[in-house]
Design an enzyme around this catalytic site. Sequence first.
Site, PDB file in Angstrom:
ATOM      1  N   THR A  46       6.033 -19.581  34.665  1.00 34.74           N
ATOM      2  CA  THR A  46       4.644 -19.566  34.230  1.00 34.74           C
ATOM      3  C   THR A  46       4.183 -18.109  34.132  1.00 34.74           C
ATOM      4  OG1 THR A  46       3.855 -19.814  36.493  1.00 34.74           O
ATOM      5  CG2 THR A  46       4.144 -21.837  35.214  1.00 34.74           C
ATOM      6  N   THR A  48       1.677 -15.905  35.044  1.00 34.21           N
ATOM      7  CA  THR A  48       1.366 -15.034  36.177  1.00 34.21           C
ATOM      8  C   THR A  48       2.559 -14.922  37.126  1.00 34.21           C
ATOM      9  OG1 THR A  48      -0.962 -15.640  36.004  1.00 34.21           O
ATOM     10  CG2 THR A  48      -0.258 -14.635  38.065  1.00 34.21           C
ATOM     11  N   CYS A  49       3.220 -16.028  37.388  1.00 30.04           N
ATOM     12  CA  CYS A  49       4.356 -16.024  38.312  1.00 30.04           C
ATOM     13  C   CYS A  49       5.496 -15.157  37.780  1.00 30.04           C
ATOM     14  CB  CYS A  49       4.856 -17.448  38.545  1.00 30.04           C
ATOM     15  SG  CYS A  49       3.591 -18.576  39.144  1.00 30.04           S
ATOM     16  N   HIS A  50       5.796 -15.336  36.507  1.00 28.96           N
ATOM     17  CA  HIS A  50       6.948 -14.677  35.892  1.00 28.96           C
ATOM     18  C   HIS A  50       6.682 -13.206  35.572  1.00 28.96           C
ATOM     19  CE1 HIS A  50      10.817 -14.784  33.836  1.00 28.96           C
ATOM     20  NE2 HIS A  50      10.267 -14.173  32.814  1.00 28.96           N
TER      21      HIS A  50
END
Length: 161
Positions: A46, A48-50
């Site tokens: 995703t 923000t996560c990535h």
Amino acid sequence: MTIKVGDRLPEAKFRVMTEEGPQVKTTDDIFKGKKVALFAVPGAYTGTCHKMHLPSIFLNAYAIKGKGVDTIAIVSVNDAFVMNAWKRDTDQRDEAVFLADGNADFTKAIGLELDASGNGLGIRSKRYSMLVDDGAVKILNLEPAPGKVEVSGGDTLLEQI
């Protein structure tokens, strides 16, 4: 009940990909007798996560381990196959263990689940970082909004260790 500093992690099982396929790892396997920097994200790949959270971890991995951390672990409510692909695509120096909490059992047990079903994502994990020493929570940084990395990144945890 939400986990807090001073609490012990509950017993839970994760899936970790090995050359032989997915293997079960318990909280004892990951945390017993070790100092672990644990980072939780709502979802692999995703935005923000990535693009924000994982880079903050890997840019600080050497320094985090230099402060006596034995293991850097990343947990998400995804299956072991997705977590393995994400590790392959992001962890170029093999600095972290990627823990699949596919049914959110661990996430629910510590009270940090996020209901993202309104966005078609089901139950996920809230975004946080924690320092765990021999199974006990020493530091907990809970992100107030899942789309931000303001208090849960690798840089913040590094400063606190």
